[in-house]
Design an enzyme around this catalytic site. Structure first.
Site, PDB file in Angstrom:
ATOM      1  N   GLY A 155       8.305  -1.652  -3.505  1.00 50.35           N
ATOM      2  CA  GLY A 155       9.313  -1.669  -4.567  1.00 50.35           C
ATOM      3  C   GLY A 155      10.651  -2.126  -4.016  1.00 50.35           C
ATOM      4  O   GLY A 155      10.997  -1.789  -2.887  1.00 50.35           O
ATOM      5  N   ARG A 186       3.037  -6.554  -3.745  1.00 47.98           N
ATOM      6  CA  ARG A 186       2.052  -5.631  -3.194  1.00 47.98           C
ATOM      7  C   ARG A 186       0.817  -6.475  -2.847  1.00 47.98           C
ATOM      8  O   ARG A 186       0.472  -7.389  -3.573  1.00 47.98           O
ATOM      9  CB  ARG A 186       1.710  -4.523  -4.197  1.00 47.98           C
ATOM     10  CG  ARG A 186       2.982  -3.777  -4.659  1.00 47.98           C
ATOM     11  CD  ARG A 186       2.728  -2.435  -5.287  1.00 47.98           C
ATOM     12  NE  ARG A 186       3.967  -1.892  -5.844  1.00 47.98           N
ATOM     13  CZ  ARG A 186       4.782  -1.049  -5.194  1.00 47.98           C
ATOM     14  NH1 ARG A 186       4.481  -0.626  -4.000  1.00 47.98           N
ATOM     15  NH2 ARG A 186       5.893  -0.614  -5.756  1.00 47.98           N
ATOM     16  N   ASP A 235       7.193   3.803   2.426  1.00 51.45           N
ATOM     17  CA  ASP A 235       6.117   4.290   3.295  1.00 51.45           C
ATOM     18  C   ASP A 235       4.891   3.374   3.317  1.00 51.45           C
ATOM     19  O   ASP A 235       4.282   3.184   4.374  1.00 51.45           O
ATOM     20  CB  ASP A 235       5.747   5.755   2.962  1.00 51.45           C
ATOM     21  CG  ASP A 235       5.310   5.931   1.525  1.00 51.45           C
ATOM     22  OD1 ASP A 235       5.328   4.944   0.764  1.00 51.45           O
ATOM     23  OD2 ASP A 235       4.956   7.065   1.157  1.00 51.45           O
ATOM     24  N   THR A 275      13.983   2.581   0.009  1.00 55.17           N
ATOM     25  CA  THR A 275      13.302   3.045  -1.200  1.00 55.17           C
ATOM     26  C   THR A 275      14.235   4.015  -1.902  1.00 55.17           C
ATOM     27  O   THR A 275      14.898   4.820  -1.250  1.00 55.17           O
ATOM     28  CB  THR A 275      11.989   3.781  -0.883  1.00 55.17           C
ATOM     29  OG1 THR A 275      11.619   4.545  -2.053  1.00 55.17           O
ATOM     30  CG2 THR A 275      12.142   4.767   0.267  1.00 55.17           C
ATOM     31  N   ASP A 323      13.375   6.426  -3.563  1.00 48.76           N
ATOM     32  CA  ASP A 323      12.757   7.751  -3.667  1.00 48.76           C
ATOM     33  C   ASP A 323      13.273   8.716  -2.588  1.00 48.76           C
ATOM     34  O   ASP A 323      13.174   9.927  -2.744  1.00 48.76           O
ATOM     35  CB  ASP A 323      11.233   7.642  -3.550  1.00 48.76           C
ATOM     36  CG  ASP A 323      10.649   6.764  -4.640  1.00 48.76           C
ATOM     37  OD1 ASP A 323      11.265   6.679  -5.732  1.00 48.76           O
ATOM     38  OD2 ASP A 323       9.597   6.152  -4.416  1.00 48.76           O
ATOM     39  N   ASP A 340      12.010   9.493   0.229  1.00 49.81           N
ATOM     40  CA  ASP A 340      10.910  10.375   0.617  1.00 49.81           C
ATOM     41  C   ASP A 340      10.434  10.142   2.048  1.00 49.81           C
ATOM     42  O   ASP A 340       9.382  10.624   2.428  1.00 49.81           O
ATOM     43  CB  ASP A 340       9.742  10.210  -0.369  1.00 49.81           C
ATOM     44  CG  ASP A 340       9.253   8.773  -0.453  1.00 49.81           C
ATOM     45  OD1 ASP A 340       9.888   7.884   0.153  1.00 49.81           O
ATOM     46  OD2 ASP A 340       8.241   8.534  -1.131  1.00 49.81           O
ATOM     47  N   ARG A 378       8.787   9.335  -7.510  1.00 50.61           N
ATOM     48  CA  ARG A 378       7.381   9.635  -7.198  1.00 50.61           C
ATOM     49  C   ARG A 378       7.184  11.140  -6.939  1.00 50.61           C
ATOM     50  O   ARG A 378       7.547  11.924  -7.801  1.00 50.61           O
ATOM     51  CB  ARG A 378       6.920   8.775  -6.015  1.00 50.61           C
ATOM     52  CG  ARG A 378       6.925   7.273  -6.423  1.00 50.61           C
ATOM     53  CD  ARG A 378       6.186   6.429  -5.426  1.00 50.61           C
ATOM     54  NE  ARG A 378       6.727   6.643  -4.084  1.00 50.61           N
ATOM     55  CZ  ARG A 378       6.201   6.185  -2.959  1.00 50.61           C
ATOM     56  NH1 ARG A 378       5.083   5.470  -3.015  1.00 50.61           N
ATOM     57  NH2 ARG A 378       6.748   6.409  -1.800  1.00 50.61           N
TER      58      ARG A 378
END
Lengths: 321, 321, 321, 321
Positions: free
Chosen positions: D12, D73, D104, D127, D129, D131, D173
């Protein structure tokens, strides 16, 4: 003679309402009127939520979205007895004219006050839907357009980085204005509006071709009145053969700091409302046609719909090539 | 018959120029015209900096400020021989009409091309000064207004936190439009514009009174054509008795992502320019009057000045109470 | 035992002060403390401008720049008798600890209260200059950085459209942090800061070369403490041979809606201040080092200066190639 | 010896990727390395979409969201034969190290290249996120936080004008970081994140009480990993007894001009990646811990999850009183 006026905001909020309130208050005071604010729209009126407003009460509000006076929807005011009660409260408070800032529902309420109870009203068009007859632009539309194109610009970053397709739902109830104009300003691939029905198969084919020609993104706007955005997305996905991601912009389109345009139109219309009510031009809406302030009888405003220009729709399609 | 057109941007840049270029290119191609871009304005034209433009060359540009084609000021083009050379280059390149996007200097250049050399031109008004006769708004003005009010909003935070006075210089050359309208939209205490001279002593007294009455800030806008902002600040400081901090907004007023309004007006005017040149309506400027596209002869545009409405000035004063 | 605390903002305002006030108030109430606000900084304290604050008084303030409590500079508080009077007023109002939000001058005042009068104080660093020892970031810096890069982005539009050179003065008093970091983030050609003196002739040569190599713009940032921006501009103009346009960003750098970072750091530090004062860790500043909250004795904070990292300066130069 | 490096963005997109690319390229060239870009991530690598990058190729990109190099992707790259083919292409192109910018999934791909094929890689965390283990902040998070709080601020305008309840889904996410921190910065009433499960009945009661106490709005954030926002909205609606309007912010959270913080962290990490690969510190991720650059083995990064601090969750609750 007019000595005291009241002002309320009603229906959905729109950016610029505060600038309109400020202009009504300050122009009123400039003309030696007493001005009171009604809190929470017609419902607040029925509950006598009245507060005096002075020069200072409206200081520092124009840069904020929403409405200082708050708004609400009122079931009681939709009844004849509700209208009667409202007129009584206004008269008991020595209010001579009520200034209503809002959309078509709010104006219908104002017209009831005038027609059923003979109470003088004057209205300012404020709704991001831009669906009101008698004004080129309503207070709040320009800010909403900027909010929508800012969202489109952001989504384009991702769309261009992934060569992905996005479908975005834009507000506007039955009116495609916000979607169409933000489609032109946002440079999207297609805009679907209720006023100009399309064959989704044709649209899908057009998008597919643009994609095959090397367009780096594919963004479709759908006015909320033009159909279910998820259904449309699903249909296109099947036809075009790649994923369409759906985004519903939702309520964030209604907020935000008012743009310069909205603060100016709100200031002009709010000030003109006071000038007009001093001339006894009540039961009218104050609109902006071209670059001029106009007054239009409320009954006329409510009997028609703002039309979306075919030429704008064609422009959108030419520029989206 | 018209087969090939060229487009250039000239003079100071303004936000929305890219959307105008895009609209000229895409509407041209829609009508099967060949479109070329001239790099760096008239100077680039004299240096034959021509490049073909297609649908894709103008993809993804409308959200950016400045101009893809770049701009410049050209001394050579101000001479008769320069104009002659430019016309020759255009003719050798089979260009039928030149589309010029810019302000009054750019239009004067275009008019020279037409009057001295008989070369067909059509112009789009683009300048943040909004000083052009024949159009209510020029491309770039709305974005500049939003930039200025955003600066005012920021300075107000500090002004309100300290109860301080600020004086802000706003662009506009000899025209007070940008200062006046951003003054209305920004909710400032006073706007000084060249069109309506004021007695600085009276202004100072007014500001002092507002302050004594409890206003939480005191912000004065000065249009750049209305006098030296530092001198004005010094004068007021002495009269009012507290410090006036001076801010010159400067060049940041010319940049930034074009607002929705500017992208739309640029798209409409750019597209209309192509429609009009196909109808042989050249040596005209395409303007927006009210909400309608109009064509005005260049000679007429250049013989007059846009007037600032007295009513707007009065509105600013009423609302600044 | 601590039952009642007071909070004030002092010195120049910075975005995020409101979020800090809110965090102090709500965390205080969470711990069953009574919280009062001091209006207009130390000067207001001397004039007993105290007001009780509850959960609701700080609702809806965190998204606004400036400070709800207002700020001021006080000459009286700089005297021993002023400090004594302030301590007396605080004690008479049963205040147990004073929370001070501001820059180095504000902290010096707080330290006086503690050292001369033994009155417990705790400080939060808030200044866009980021010149305080003991914290990586002060409240307001991140918003100011975003304001500066937004101005740079706008000026770049014009610089790139004209291939012009601009020189921009950035705030920061004697500290080059704001200029250096916004230079990195803004992608400018050169940053001149007081911490790393440069030879203007060398800088001019470097800029000239970049220009000759085809750079589309040339933007130089000058920290306000690094010299007179007009003098520097004039010098370079003469050396490089083309016009350098000067922009002084000025006070707009201090305002604006606080960024997410500033709202979060202000919330964390404000809340931590209350946690610490309950632990009797007074006469400390609460800082953010790395990602952790730290307490540093005020005397230590004031005895040193925040150093600008040489590595950041080198990074700016490498990236500006 | 290292002579040539390649850089790609994968997964992303996130705001700041362009600044990271620019820093890799310019720092590489500063150290006399040849730098090539891989278009469209791992999939583009498999299709040999390689292009040389020089100082100018990365000029003017850092202020834009998305990624100049595009991303995608790739299913093929998830297979052993895909990884083998990628390594072969890189070696045939004389690439010594591959710099991977992404989340990741992208790092897992890079680790495969290193572990299965022995190809040197170095990664930058990007990212929204947040994370990833081993870095306090990933590139893009700060911009996303600002986008989310800007949406919250807008929705608050409407919420406050109507005293309405809104429930907003935020990306992330399985990680609640973006929701939690934007909840603190946005001043919302409640944040529901996957890391700290809640009893919806308790939450509903808390909200009801706040409302009854006179809160002017009620806004709940739900991290996308914490449950279906429509289900949660429906449940609360039934419990609380008034309408909860749902807004899904969606993809606009991934775009937009990178904030100052993201441009700086991306510049620092991108530059540090080159410094580290010159020291043969490959198969590492470059992270920011506290205010320092750190290198962490990729295997370690991928074996753990970033933990959400309990103290932040408690802070959110204290401030939301």
């Amino acid at each position: 003679m007019i000595n005291k006026i009241a002002v309320l905001t009603s229906g959905g909020d729109s950016p610029g309402m505060n600038a309109a309130i400020r202009a009504v208050v300050r122009t009123g005071i400039y003309h030696n009127l007493e001005v009171i604010g009604v809190h929470s729209g017609y419902q607040g009126l029925l509950e006598k939520e009245l507060l005096p407003l002075n020069l200072k009460s409206v200081g520092g509000i124009m840069q904020h979205g929403g409405t200082l006076l708050m708004t609400s929807r009122s079931e009681e005011f939709k009844t004849k007895s509700g209208v009667k009660k409202a007129a009584k409260i206004l008269r008991e408070s020595q209010v001579d004219v009520l200034v209503v800032i809002g959309g078509d529902g709010s104006m219908a309420g104002a017209l009831d006050l005038y027609q059923l109870e003979g109470f003088p009203v004057i209205c300012l068009p404020a709704t991001i839907d831009n669906d009101l007859y008698g004004t080129d632009m309503c207070i709040g539309v320009d800010t909403a357009l900027n909010t929508v194109i800012s969202a489109i610009d952001k989504i384009k970053d991702t769309a261009s980085s992934h060569r992905r397709a996005f479908i975005i739902e834009v507000m506007g109830r039955n009116c495609g204005y916000l979607a169409l104009m933000s489609g032109i300003a946002g440079g999207v691939e297609y805009v679907i509006v209720p006023e100009f029905p399309v064959n989704l198969k044709d649209v899908s084919n057009k998008l597919k071709k643009g994609y095959q020609r090397g367009k780096s993104h594919c963004i479709v706007l759908v006015a909320e009145g033009a159909g279910d955005v998820y259904d449309i997305g699903k249909f296109m996905e099947d036809k075009i053969g790649f994923e369409m991601r759906v985004t519903v912009l939702g309520y964030l389109q209604r907020g935000g700091f008012p743009s310069a345009f909205d603060r100016i139109i709100a200031s002009r219309l709010g000030s003109a409302a006071v000038e007009q009510l001093l001339k006894k031009n009540d039961h009218h809406m104050i609109g902006l046609l071209g670059n001029e302030i106009k007054t239009i009888p409320l009954a006329e405003v409510l009997s028609q719909k703002n039309k979306l220009r075919k030429s704008m729709y064609e422009l959108a399609n030419i520029l989206a090539q």
